[in-house]
Design a protein around this motif. Sequence first.
Motif, PDB file in Angstrom:
ATOM      1  N   ALA A 659     -29.218 -10.625  -2.173  1.00  7.21           N
ATOM      2  CA  ALA A 659     -29.927 -10.999  -3.411  1.00  7.21           C
ATOM      3  C   ALA A 659     -29.165 -12.119  -4.130  1.00  7.21           C
ATOM      4  N   LEU A 660     -27.838 -12.020  -4.150  1.00  2.00           N
ATOM      5  CA  LEU A 660     -27.041 -13.066  -4.814  1.00  2.00           C
ATOM      6  C   LEU A 660     -27.224 -14.408  -4.100  1.00  2.00           C
ATOM      7  N   MET A 661     -27.326 -14.356  -2.766  1.00  2.00           N
ATOM      8  CA  MET A 661     -27.529 -15.594  -1.993  1.00  2.00           C
ATOM      9  C   MET A 661     -28.830 -16.283  -2.407  1.00  2.00           C
ATOM     10  N   GLU A 662     -29.877 -15.482  -2.560  1.00  2.00           N
ATOM     11  CA  GLU A 662     -31.197 -16.042  -2.959  1.00  2.00           C
ATOM     12  C   GLU A 662     -31.090 -16.786  -4.280  1.00  2.00           C
ATOM     13  N   ILE A 663     -30.410 -16.109  -5.214  1.00  2.00           N
ATOM     14  CA  ILE A 663     -30.308 -16.690  -6.557  1.00  2.00           C
ATOM     15  C   ILE A 663     -29.524 -18.000  -6.503  1.00  2.00           C
TER      16      ILE A 663
END
Length: 758
Positions: A659-663
Amino acid sequence: MRSTLRSIIHSVNAADGLQETFDIIVEEVGGAMEADICSVYLLEKDNQNHLLVASYGLNPQLVGKAKIPIGKGIVGHISARGEPFKSEEGSEHEAFFEIPDIGEEGAHAFLGVPITHHRETLGVLVVQQRTSRNYNEDDEAFLVTLSAQLAGIIVNAELRNLVESKARQKPITQFQANSSAPGIAMGKGWVVSPPTSLASVPNRNCKDVDEEIKQLRKSMSRARKDIRDLAATLSTTLAKQELALFAAYEQMLSHNSLGKKIEKLIKEESLWAATALRKVIDDNVKRFMAMDDPYLQERATDVLDLGRRVLNHLQEQSSKPQQFPRKTILISEQVTSGMIAEIPQKYLVGIISLKGSSTSHAAILARSMGIPALMGLRDCPVTALEGKPLIVDGYQNVLFVSPRRVLTEEYKQRQTDEQHMLERLPKKSTAKTKTLDGFTIPLMVNSGMIADFDHDLDLDVDGVGLFRSEYPFMQSDRFPGESEQRHLYRRILKGYKGKPVVIRTLDIGGDKTLPYFPIDEENPFLGWRGIRISLDHPEIFHTQLRAMMLANVGLGNLHISLPMICTLSELDKSLLLIRQVYKEIQEEFAFSEEEFKRPKIGVVIEVPSAVYQIRSIAKRVDFISIGSNDLTQYLFAVDRNNTRVSYLYKALHPAILLALMEICEAGNNEKIPIHICGEIAGNPLATIVLLAMGVTGLSMNIHSIPKVRQVIQKFRMSDASAILSKTLSYETSFEVQEYLTRVLKERGLADLVNPGHQ
Ligand code: PEP
Ligand code: MG
């Protein structure tokens, strides 16, 4: 059935000591089931035998002596299988284990259920009948329900017994916590009971008997007034007969009834008024519960309610300065930020909260103040810790109660070593924090308590990445007005002049409530929280935005972040209001463009729906701030304060990392800064991985900065993406954590790995 269950649980809860707990269980359960015999067998610590600890109907001489070996008898059978068992002819069953002289002759019907606590069998609860009886499914269901509730009470009573034991050679009493704020604290327990919770009032002595009596009288008189007011309000809706009850309650609260008994206890035992109140109310509740008439039994609830009302008024009055131990360890069922703020900082050395996890706001606050804390201690008998010498080990997540001298000496030495280790870490760095290959990483602080400011200012950090604006609101007794807020914000913007300061708009709700704005919800973390409240109360939001912008005049370093945004419409409405406030001030004061800069606006990404809308969000804002604490909570559907499920709360889980990668990808595409302000930013294990994802700034509690700085200075950005790829190849948080620990150890940074981090 429900009222019988309630009444038994209440009587057992009010028992004084372990043996009384068992005796009440067998008496009450036997009575409620009209059984001839009711017994409790507990599995002994060495797991060899089940000991008869209490019985109603069997030979009392054998209580505490008779044993049934493991795997033997019907009791052993129930305990081993963890399942109920019933028989019309128990004593004829092939497994029946005969104990000479126990008095079971002629006992026919048998019903037994296991007593299970957190998947572990503690013992067996048995009822027997001397006449023939067919225990039916209702009987079984009743006993199973009861046993499930009794298990927790028994564990608590056992632990309380251990903690209160005066035996010289007692075993070391220790409790394991789920998570912590790091450090070692040694001091005395100071229990704070939750508002109006009589059961959590500790046994405490008072310094001034007259003062206690004065406070008690005032509180009783206020409680009488509450009752009168209530009766007046209901006078048109209630029948005469019911109204008469209120007169009876008022009478009970008079000096001649409960008042006299409570005062007597205060005088005779120099007790704190709340402690004496709890004892007298418990006594009365027990008496009502023991009555045969169900109507009178129900009155026990009313007595309890009267007790709570008086306690409420006592607690309101006790806001005057208290006599805290010189080294206070604050203990409560659920420690709140308000409780922490109430204790003068010079006394507060440690915090223990039975409920909560590493990202509860109390833990975050403790970390930012550098105070060791333990969160989530299952089954710890909180009120028994009052005044006890304690050691809080926030590295191993352990609490020691009344430690022996050797242990205390050992911990004193560890405390000194820790102090030396912290002193060796370079605190002040005039140079920017850079990786070995020259990339500059801004390190910022999370702040919020007024007391933080001066402390923060003398450290060379790159700004404030999160100012939790709700903390000052929590320390006030009403919503602070525009000029009050403006002064506060100005102080911090000026203190960090030339550096960014991100002030987050009010994020109340969840576990942060304001005493003057109570929000009573079934599911507060999924309810009215953060931006939802601000948008529903434009007058509060508007005042806060005006105060922030006016504080920014001539400084220009204000950044505003919006918490809990979950739809674009919430974001658009907020942006519109911010633009309107800016325009309104411009028209009102005619500041020049140079003097009155437009603040930068960002969103705290902490709700999963915002992750999936990140591209649209990133196009609308100036920066992104990642609230990993809530993001973890909502992605895993784990209440960040719930100890039962805290094993699922893992910020270093592959799901969170993805999820952090997406952001980061969306933020990097729009070329806007991405800051992390959740607790993961201060976890040295995560540092390199976050940088590899494209995070452009880290904001954390002040005490984590030297550690994270050390990590950054030992790595090259060019190594980071390989570390990230390897990290993403793992499927569990355990593997991720293990790998990243190895990575730090290889660079000589083993000291920085803290077991309290998740
Ligand atoms: C977060 O959720 O990560 C965050 C920084 O906000 P708070 O902990 O105050 O909810
Ligand atoms: Mg949050």
